[in-house]
Design a protein around this motif. Sequence first.
Motif, PDB file in Angstrom:
ATOM      1  N   GLN A  75       0.829  -1.206   0.000  1.00 65.53           N
ATOM      2  CA  GLN A  75       0.000   0.000   0.000  1.00 65.53           C
ATOM      3  C   GLN A  75       0.865   1.260   0.000  1.00 65.53           C
ATOM      4  O   GLN A  75       0.518   2.258  -0.642  1.00 65.53           O
ATOM      5  CB  GLN A  75      -0.947  -0.012   1.192  1.00 65.53           C
TER       6      GLN A  75
ATOM      7  N   ARG B 191      -6.973   5.477  -2.877  1.00 65.73           N
ATOM      8  CA  ARG B 191      -7.910   4.452  -2.410  1.00 65.73           C
ATOM      9  C   ARG B 191      -9.193   5.110  -1.931  1.00 65.73           C
ATOM     10  O   ARG B 191      -9.156   6.087  -1.183  1.00 65.73           O
ATOM     11  CB  ARG B 191      -7.265   3.680  -1.259  1.00 65.73           C
TER      12      ARG B 191
ATOM     13  N   TYR C   9      -6.806   0.182  -5.070  1.00 63.64           N
ATOM     14  CA  TYR C   9      -6.238   1.493  -5.388  1.00 63.64           C
ATOM     15  C   TYR C   9      -6.404   1.723  -6.879  1.00 63.64           C
ATOM     16  O   TYR C   9      -6.459   0.777  -7.664  1.00 63.64           O
ATOM     17  CB  TYR C   9      -4.751   1.544  -5.031  1.00 63.64           C
TER      18      TYR C   9
ATOM     19  N   ASP D  95     -13.195  -1.140  -1.288  1.00 61.74           N
ATOM     20  CA  ASP D  95     -12.589  -2.307  -0.652  1.00 61.74           C
ATOM     21  C   ASP D  95     -13.553  -3.487  -0.721  1.00 61.74           C
ATOM     22  O   ASP D  95     -14.777  -3.302  -0.807  1.00 61.74           O
ATOM     23  CB  ASP D  95     -12.216  -2.001   0.792  1.00 61.74           C
TER      24      ASP D  95
END
Length: 178
Positions: free
Chosen positions: A139, A149, A170, A154
């Motif tokens: 990340q 992001r 992302y 997610d």
Amino acid sequence: MAELRTDRLVLRRWRDSDLAPWAAMNADPEVREHLGDLLTREQSDASVAQFQAEFDQRGFGWWAVEVQVTGEFIGFAGLDEVDDDVPFTGVEIGWRLTRSAWGRGYATEAALTVLAHGFDTLELPEILAVTTATNVRSQAVMHRIGMTRDPADDFDDPTASGPLRPNVLYRIARSATS
């Protein structure tokens, strides 16, 4: 297939000499921590054969990465079509390096070159990156290469369990790099 170069790295076709160090990476629990089960030598070799076939079919995929000065194989970086079992579509950037190459900026350097190739040569409108929610090292690379992001994107990986199930997504658009 284009060979890509950075100041320190060469992203190139896979060679038979890459198979043993690639298998060692895939048998390393720390390298595989956010990826799942360790791979056997046969599974590892089969993955390279698949990488090469997909690259030949699509014109993009996973390059072997070597250190330019020494010729040492240190992992892979590249682009891949997103798996069918996730809730989005597109082309994903990724990288995986041997532990001895961690912490030297190689992942960021390779990823920036892959992004440029994806946008400038392949003319992709957007490139995605996916990792487990606990993989803070990857990340951090995603942040360094300009990706962002949105937590609403997610998702839980339906093919994983336990700590590998929660994943983050992302994105970076070509327009963000112009």
